[in-house]
Motif scaffolding. Structure first.
Motif, PDB file in Angstrom:
ATOM      1  N   SER A 181      74.981 -38.909  62.512  1.00 40.93           N
ATOM      2  CA  SER A 181      74.350 -38.640  61.216  1.00 40.93           C
ATOM      3  C   SER A 181      73.892 -39.920  60.546  1.00 40.93           C
ATOM      4  O   SER A 181      72.981 -39.893  59.714  1.00 40.93           O
ATOM      5  CB  SER A 181      75.326 -37.893  60.301  1.00 40.93           C
ATOM      6  OG  SER A 181      75.654 -36.622  60.832  1.00 40.93           O
ATOM      7  N   GLU A 182      74.519 -41.044  60.885  1.00 42.14           N
ATOM      8  CA  GLU A 182      74.104 -42.350  60.365  1.00 42.14           C
ATOM      9  C   GLU A 182      73.096 -43.034  61.290  1.00 42.14           C
ATOM     10  O   GLU A 182      72.723 -44.186  61.067  1.00 42.14           O
ATOM     11  CB  GLU A 182      75.328 -43.260  60.222  1.00 42.14           C
ATOM     12  CG  GLU A 182      76.338 -42.785  59.191  1.00 42.14           C
ATOM     13  CD  GLU A 182      77.623 -43.610  59.207  1.00 42.14           C
ATOM     14  OE1 GLU A 182      78.252 -43.723  58.153  1.00 42.14           O
ATOM     15  OE2 GLU A 182      77.991 -44.137  60.287  1.00 42.14           O
ATOM     16  N   GLU A 183      72.666 -42.322  62.340  1.00 47.47           N
ATOM     17  CA  GLU A 183      71.742 -42.845  63.346  1.00 47.47           C
ATOM     18  C   GLU A 183      72.338 -44.031  64.094  1.00 47.47           C
ATOM     19  O   GLU A 183      71.616 -44.870  64.643  1.00 47.47           O
ATOM     20  CB  GLU A 183      70.389 -43.224  62.720  1.00 47.47           C
ATOM     21  CG  GLU A 183      69.673 -42.021  62.106  1.00 47.47           C
ATOM     22  CD  GLU A 183      68.292 -42.358  61.601  1.00 47.47           C
ATOM     23  OE1 GLU A 183      67.876 -43.541  61.686  1.00 47.47           O
ATOM     24  OE2 GLU A 183      67.605 -41.438  61.109  1.00 47.47           O
ATOM     25  N   ASN A 184      73.650 -44.090  64.131  1.00 47.43           N
ATOM     26  CA  ASN A 184      74.355 -45.108  64.917  1.00 47.43           C
ATOM     27  C   ASN A 184      74.729 -44.458  66.253  1.00 47.43           C
ATOM     28  O   ASN A 184      75.896 -44.128  66.515  1.00 47.43           O
ATOM     29  CB  ASN A 184      75.594 -45.586  64.168  1.00 47.43           C
ATOM     30  CG  ASN A 184      76.226 -46.815  64.821  1.00 47.43           C
ATOM     31  OD1 ASN A 184      75.851 -47.202  65.934  1.00 47.43           O
ATOM     32  ND2 ASN A 184      77.185 -47.417  64.149  1.00 47.43           N
ATOM     33  N   TYR A 185      73.718 -44.264  67.081  1.00 45.24           N
ATOM     34  CA  TYR A 185      73.889 -43.472  68.296  1.00 45.24           C
ATOM     35  C   TYR A 185      74.803 -44.149  69.316  1.00 45.24           C
ATOM     36  O   TYR A 185      75.580 -43.478  69.988  1.00 45.24           O
ATOM     37  CB  TYR A 185      72.519 -43.173  68.911  1.00 45.24           C
ATOM     38  CG  TYR A 185      71.590 -42.484  67.948  1.00 45.24           C
ATOM     39  CD1 TYR A 185      71.888 -41.212  67.462  1.00 45.24           C
ATOM     40  CD2 TYR A 185      70.439 -43.117  67.481  1.00 45.24           C
ATOM     41  CE1 TYR A 185      71.055 -40.580  66.550  1.00 45.24           C
ATOM     42  CE2 TYR A 185      69.603 -42.492  66.570  1.00 45.24           C
ATOM     43  CZ  TYR A 185      69.914 -41.229  66.102  1.00 45.24           C
ATOM     44  OH  TYR A 185      69.099 -40.621  65.195  1.00 45.24           O
ATOM     45  N   LYS A 186      74.709 -45.454  69.412  1.00 39.98           N
ATOM     46  CA  LYS A 186      75.552 -46.175  70.379  1.00 39.98           C
ATOM     47  C   LYS A 186      77.029 -45.982  70.044  1.00 39.98           C
ATOM     48  O   LYS A 186      77.846 -45.671  70.926  1.00 39.98           O
ATOM     49  CB  LYS A 186      75.192 -47.660  70.362  1.00 39.98           C
ATOM     50  CG  LYS A 186      75.989 -48.521  71.346  1.00 39.98           C
ATOM     51  CD  LYS A 186      75.574 -48.229  72.776  1.00 39.98           C
ATOM     52  CE  LYS A 186      76.105 -49.272  73.761  1.00 39.98           C
ATOM     53  NZ  LYS A 186      77.571 -49.259  73.893  1.00 39.98           N
TER      54      LYS A 186
END
Length: 430
Positions: A181-186
């Protein structure tokens, strides 16, 4: 290149048609917390064990509210309006615990999650929650914080819940979602992978939706290393025919492959009976190339015709089929001589040509001999040779030897070899 006239004309690969929904996302909190005992009778003076320390100011504010709560028809809106006074009166940890319980009750009765979160956070901050309940309280706080998009706070509580063993509802998935949801996919994919590894180490079942979610997020964000890792996890734990097709397609279309790699991926799909659509057949046909491996191309097209996946009315396919069939007749007539020459040759090209033809025509023993010989020659692409040596061994039922060969593959091809190794383990009952 893996895209052809046929593949462009075909429908989009069903590799993307995955129902990847993480069940925990956005769910309401369902943990039932102990409600305050508003109507407790006064304890006897000699009951001093575990004595509570309430401040006089808090008692003065709390008692009238308690009387309202215990009335015949509590007006929860009127009770909730007194929340600021309750919070302002808190002095001790025992005050804080009972204030939090009261505010949580306000939220529960008014279906107000903001009040519920405030209440459970106060209870946790008090240090008075029973040790055996701490995991569930943290779980609830994390769920509520997630619903308010307070992702760092949600992770703090949810990770504590996992640490305390409150994993029945599998909150690890929600932790990963907080990163996504924070676009911190890694970070989300790394956490998801570690959660899966922990379940594996504990001998517990792996949540299929976690793996599917990892596949989806890594594919959507073009994270090839993570995509390969989740593809391997997926097929390791859920090895159905359909899933093999999905995994091969996802891996193949994740980008960065040339024809030799695509060929060995499509060979895996064929072996698993998972060539499912025109695009996969088209990429198999192109990567094999009827001019180099006509017998294999003709066999694959014929299988596609038999299954109805390829249409005989497609002039492009029928032309390739005709040319491949004609070339295969010549190849088969010369095959024995080619293989004899390859066995006696000392140059890499002749040996590898013979090995590739032997594999293509199903002479797996000859292919094994020639790939083994090639590995002893200078300039060999050892990763390619080990991959195909493993395929030849597996086709002879030599699962253990095949796995050893696949495990020797490094570099970019390692992702392909690992899928073949998983398949070999499944075929060998390992």
């Amino acid at each position: 290149m893996i895209f052809t006239r046929l593949s462009k004309a075909s429908s989009t690969s069903s590799a993307l048609a995955l129902a990847l929904v993480l069940g925990a996302t956005g769910t309401a909190a369902t943990v039932a917390l102990e409600q305050p005992a508003f109507a407790q009778k006064k304890k006897k003076k000699d009951e001093k064990a575990d004595a509570k320390k309430y401040s006089d100011g808090f008692i003065a504010v709390y008692q009238p509210i308690a009387a309202q709560v215990n009335g015949d028809a509590p007006d929860w809106n009127a009770i909730a309006a007194q929340r600021p006074a309750v919070v302002a009166a808190v002095e001790t940890d025992d005050d804080r615990m009972i204030a939090g319980n009261l505010i949580y009750s306000m939220g529960s009765n008014l279906e107000n999650r903001e009040l519920q979160l405030e209440g459970v956070e106060l209870m946790l901050a008090s240090g008075k929650v029973a040790p055996e309940s701490l995991g569930q309280y943290n779980l609830l706080a994390g769920q509520l914080a997630y619903n308010f998009d307070q992702y760092p706070k949600a992770r703090t509580y949810l990770m504590k819940a996992v640490e305390l063993g409150a994993i029945e509802s599998q909150p690890e998935g929600l932790i990963a979602e907080s990163y996504f949801s924070e676009e911190n996919y890694k970070a989300g994919l790394d956490y998801l992978a570690s959660a899966i590894a922990a379940r594996e180490a504990a001998g517990e079942p792996v949540n299929e939706q976690w793996v599917r979610r990892g596949l989806q997020m890594s594919y959507n964000n073009q994270m090839k290393a993570e995509l390969n890792d989740f593809a391997q996890l997926f097929i390791k734990h859920f090895p159905t025919q359909q899933n093999w097709g999905e995994v091969v397609a996802i891996t193949a279309y994740g980008g960065g492959w040339q024809n030799p790699e695509i060929l060995d991926l499509m060979r895996l799909a064929r072996d698993a009976d998972a060539l499912r659509d025109e695009r996969m057949y088209a990429d198999y046909i192109d990567s094999a190339d009827y001019r180099r491996l006509p017998g294999e191309v003709a066999a694959v097209i014929n299988e596609g015709y038999t299954k109805g996946t390829l249409k005989r009315t497609d002039t492009y396919v029928s032309e390739i089929f005709g040319m491949a069939t004609d070339r295969a007749k010549t190849d088969r007539a010369d095959l024995s001589g080619i293989l004899t020459g390859a066995r006696g040759a000392s140059d890499l090209r002749t040996v590898m040509t013979g090995a590739d033809l032997a594999l293509s025509y199903g002479d797996y023993a000859a292919a094994e001999t020639l790939y083994t010989k090639a590995l002893g020659l200078g300039g060999v692409n050892s990763d390619l040779a080990h991959t195909r040596l493993g395929i030849a061994q597996l086709e002879q039922g030599k699962s253990a030897e095949a796995i050893e060969s696949f495990n020797a593959v490094a570099g970019q091809r390692a992702a392909i070899a690992k899928l073949w190794a998983i398949y070999a383990e499944q075929q060998g009952g390992m």
